[in-house]
Motif scaffolding. Structure first.
Motif, PDB file in Angstrom:
ATOM      1  N   ALA A  14       0.832  -1.208   0.000  1.00 22.15           N
ATOM      2  CA  ALA A  14       0.000   0.000   0.000  1.00 22.15           C
ATOM      3  C   ALA A  14       0.864   1.256   0.000  1.00 22.15           C
ATOM      4  O   ALA A  14       0.572   2.225  -0.719  1.00 22.15           O
ATOM      5  N   ARG A  15       1.944   1.255   0.775  1.00 17.31           N
ATOM      6  CA  ARG A  15       2.830   2.429   0.819  1.00 17.31           C
ATOM      7  C   ARG A  15       3.561   2.624  -0.502  1.00 17.31           C
ATOM      8  O   ARG A  15       3.769   3.754  -0.942  1.00 17.31           O
ATOM      9  N   ILE A  16       3.945   1.522  -1.165  1.00 24.35           N
ATOM     10  CA  ILE A  16       4.586   1.628  -2.481  1.00 24.35           C
ATOM     11  C   ILE A  16       3.608   2.243  -3.473  1.00 24.35           C
ATOM     12  O   ILE A  16       3.958   3.157  -4.230  1.00 24.35           O
ATOM     13  N   CYS A  17       2.387   1.756  -3.483  1.00 26.08           N
ATOM     14  CA  CYS A  17       1.378   2.296  -4.406  1.00 26.08           C
ATOM     15  C   CYS A  17       1.160   3.776  -4.158  1.00 26.08           C
ATOM     16  O   CYS A  17       1.082   4.570  -5.104  1.00 26.08           O
ATOM     17  N   LYS A  18       1.077   4.170  -2.906  1.00 19.63           N
ATOM     18  CA  LYS A  18       0.878   5.579  -2.574  1.00 19.63           C
ATOM     19  C   LYS A  18       2.097   6.408  -2.984  1.00 19.63           C
ATOM     20  O   LYS A  18       1.957   7.471  -3.592  1.00 19.63           O
ATOM     21  N   ALA A  19       3.287   5.925  -2.685  1.00 25.51           N
ATOM     22  CA  ALA A  19       4.517   6.662  -2.988  1.00 25.51           C
ATOM     23  C   ALA A  19       4.711   6.854  -4.483  1.00 25.51           C
ATOM     24  O   ALA A  19       5.239   7.876  -4.923  1.00 25.51           O
ATOM     25  N   LEU A  20       4.284   5.867  -5.280  1.00 27.58           N
ATOM     26  CA  LEU A  20       4.487   5.926  -6.723  1.00 27.58           C
ATOM     27  C   LEU A  20       3.220   6.339  -7.463  1.00 27.58           C
ATOM     28  O   LEU A  20       3.186   6.339  -8.690  1.00 27.58           O
ATOM     29  N   ASP A  21       2.164   6.680  -6.716  1.00 33.04           N
ATOM     30  CA  ASP A  21       0.872   7.076  -7.287  1.00 33.04           C
ATOM     31  C   ASP A  21       0.354   5.998  -8.243  1.00 33.04           C
ATOM     32  O   ASP A  21      -0.012   6.270  -9.384  1.00 33.04           O
ATOM     33  N   LEU A  22       0.354   4.769  -7.752  1.00 35.09           N
ATOM     34  CA  LEU A  22      -0.091   3.622  -8.543  1.00 35.09           C
ATOM     35  C   LEU A  22      -1.500   3.224  -8.133  1.00 35.09           C
ATOM     36  O   LEU A  22      -1.869   3.342  -6.967  1.00 35.09           O
ATOM     37  N   ASP A  23      -2.251   2.696  -9.075  1.00 35.39           N
ATOM     38  CA  ASP A  23      -3.543   2.099  -8.776  1.00 35.39           C
ATOM     39  C   ASP A  23      -3.280   0.647  -8.391  1.00 35.39           C
ATOM     40  O   ASP A  23      -2.818  -0.141  -9.233  1.00 35.39           O
ATOM     41  N   PRO A  24      -3.550   0.262  -7.155  1.00 39.46           N
ATOM     42  CA  PRO A  24      -3.287  -1.121  -6.743  1.00 39.46           C
ATOM     43  C   PRO A  24      -3.982  -2.144  -7.640  1.00 39.46           C
ATOM     44  O   PRO A  24      -3.450  -3.230  -7.856  1.00 39.46           O
ATOM     45  N   ALA A  25      -5.132  -1.806  -8.184  1.00 36.97           N
ATOM     46  CA  ALA A  25      -5.854  -2.739  -9.056  1.00 36.97           C
ATOM     47  C   ALA A  25      -5.037  -3.079 -10.306  1.00 36.97           C
ATOM     48  O   ALA A  25      -5.093  -4.201 -10.797  1.00 36.97           O
ATOM     49  N   ASP A  26      -4.265  -2.119 -10.796  1.00 38.34           N
ATOM     50  CA  ASP A  26      -3.414  -2.391 -11.967  1.00 38.34           C
ATOM     51  C   ASP A  26      -2.325  -3.396 -11.606  1.00 38.34           C
ATOM     52  O   ASP A  26      -2.045  -4.315 -12.369  1.00 38.34           O
ATOM     53  N   ILE A  27      -1.708  -3.214 -10.467  1.00 37.52           N
ATOM     54  CA  ILE A  27      -0.632  -4.109 -10.029  1.00 37.52           C
ATOM     55  C   ILE A  27      -1.186  -5.505  -9.745  1.00 37.52           C
ATOM     56  O   ILE A  27      -0.545  -6.508 -10.048  1.00 37.52           O
ATOM     57  N   LEU A  28      -2.385  -5.562  -9.186  1.00 39.32           N
ATOM     58  CA  LEU A  28      -2.986  -6.831  -8.806  1.00 39.32           C
ATOM     59  C   LEU A  28      -3.735  -7.519  -9.947  1.00 39.32           C
ATOM     60  O   LEU A  28      -4.429  -8.491  -9.733  1.00 39.32           O
ATOM     61  N   CYS A  29      -3.590  -6.985 -11.163  1.00 42.10           N
ATOM     62  CA  CYS A  29      -4.189  -7.589 -12.366  1.00 42.10           C
ATOM     63  C   CYS A  29      -5.711  -7.592 -12.308  1.00 42.10           C
ATOM     64  O   CYS A  29      -6.356  -8.481 -12.862  1.00 42.10           O
ATOM     65  N   LEU A  30      -6.297  -6.613 -11.651  1.00 39.64           N
ATOM     66  CA  LEU A  30      -7.753  -6.558 -11.537  1.00 39.64           C
ATOM     67  C   LEU A  30      -8.392  -5.735 -12.640  1.00 39.64           C
ATOM     68  O   LEU A  30      -9.606  -5.755 -12.798  1.00 39.64           O
TER      69      LEU A  30
END
Length: 70
Positions: free
Chosen positions: A52-68
């Motif tokens: 969660a902190r990586i996603c926030k730090a890099l302004d990432l959508d967790p759903a993209d990383i999690l293949c959702l």
């Protein structure tokens, strides 16, 4: 099918594309640079809080990383 390998690959790719150094990311996330290196080489998968902190730090959508969003 979503696999841990897919998630690790997506995370590593997002880290590479961020334009930040491993040290900068580690400082933003609150982990050591070696941890970021392990994530990039898919040797380790971050815990949920670190993810969660990586996603926030890099302004990432967790759903993209999690293949959702595929």
């Amino acid at each position: 099918m979503i696999t841990l390998e897919n998630i690790n690959n997506n995370l590593a790719e997002a880290i590479k594309k961020s334009g930040l150094t491993q040290v900068e990311i580690a400082e933003r996330v609150g982990v050591r640079q070696q941890q970021i290196s392990c994530y990039m080489r898919s040797q380790k998968t971050p815990g949920l809080d670190t993810f969660a902190r990586i996603c926030k730090a890099l302004d990432l959508d967790p759903a993209d990383i999690l293949c959702l969003n595929d």
